[in-house]
Each structure stands twice: as structure tokens, then as C-alpha cells.
Design a protein around this motif. Structure first.
Motif, mmCIF file in Angstrom:
data_model
loop_
_atom_site.group_PDB
_atom_site.id
_atom_site.type_symbol
_atom_site.label_atom_id
_atom_site.label_comp_id
_atom_site.label_asym_id
_atom_site.label_seq_id
_atom_site.Cartn_x
_atom_site.Cartn_y
_atom_site.Cartn_z
ATOM 1 N N ALA A 9 -15.732 0.333 65.421
ATOM 2 C CA ALA A 9 -14.643 1.276 65.176
ATOM 3 C C ALA A 9 -13.880 1.563 66.469
ATOM 4 C CB ALA A 9 -15.190 2.572 64.581
ATOM 5 N N CYS A 16 -9.294 0.395 61.512
ATOM 6 C CA CYS A 16 -10.008 1.405 60.719
ATOM 7 C C CYS A 16 -9.028 2.337 60.016
ATOM 8 C CB CYS A 16 -10.946 2.222 61.598
ATOM 9 S SG CYS A 16 -12.396 1.338 62.149
ATOM 10 N N VAL A 25 -13.629 5.047 55.142
ATOM 11 C CA VAL A 25 -14.386 4.255 56.109
ATOM 12 C C VAL A 25 -15.500 5.141 56.685
ATOM 13 C CG1 VAL A 25 -14.289 2.983 58.290
ATOM 14 C CG2 VAL A 25 -12.353 2.868 56.692
ATOM 15 N N VAL A 27 -18.266 5.563 59.478
ATOM 16 C CA VAL A 27 -18.608 5.072 60.812
ATOM 17 C C VAL A 27 -20.086 5.354 61.031
ATOM 18 C CG1 VAL A 27 -18.104 5.239 63.272
ATOM 19 C CG2 VAL A 27 -16.260 5.579 61.600
#
Length: 85
Positions: A9, A16, A25, A27
């Protein structure tokens, strides 16, 4: 939902954000979630997320719900009369 490591990321932050327009998304760091990137379809989505994280707004909602449970809440007509007059 898409998962991406924190290292990936950091290297591909723009990617992203672009992916977040389509899907959330997650992480991760060492396989555990550490962050979430959420895209917004429009300004209303942004405001909704902001308000849902704003403690004074949440307190107003809690208080209003309690008043409704107690039968001391305002009707929609009363709210309109109060704020539109």
C-alpha cells in the motif's frame, strides 16, 4: 473487498485509492488488518462517513432516539415548524 499489505500500500498508494473507488481495500500488516481505504461515490457518501465518526453527531442521534422511546420526541411536522418558521 481487496486485501493489500501495508508495504504494498505504501509503495502503491495511488493504486489503492483508485481501487477503493470500486471496492473497499483492507490494508494488512503480517496478515492482520491495520487499515481500511473506502472510496466515495459522491459528496453525500463522504458526509455520511464523516458524520458517523463525529461524536457530537452520534450523541444527538442517541439522545433523539431516547426521547422517541420515552414519547417526548418531536414529530416531523413539529421539527419542520421549528426550523422552517
Amino acid at each position: 473487498m481487496k486485501q493489500i499489505s501495508i508495504e504494498a500500500a505504501a509503495e502503491n498508494l495511488l493504486t489503492c485509492f483508485q481501487q477503493a473507488k470500486e471496492d473497499t481495500v483492507i490494508v494488512t500488516q503480517e496478515g492482520k488488518p491495520v487499515g481500511l481505504i473506502i472510496g466515495f461515490g459522491d459528496d453525500d457518501d463522504w458526509w455520511e462517513q464523516l458524520l458517523l465518526k463525529y461524536p457530537p453527531f452520534l450523541e444527538q442521534i442517541r439522545s433523539a432516539r431516547q426521547h422517541l422511546r420515552e414519547g417526548t420526541g418531536l414529530s416531523l411536522a413539529e421539527v419542520k415548524a421549528q426550523y422552517l418558521s
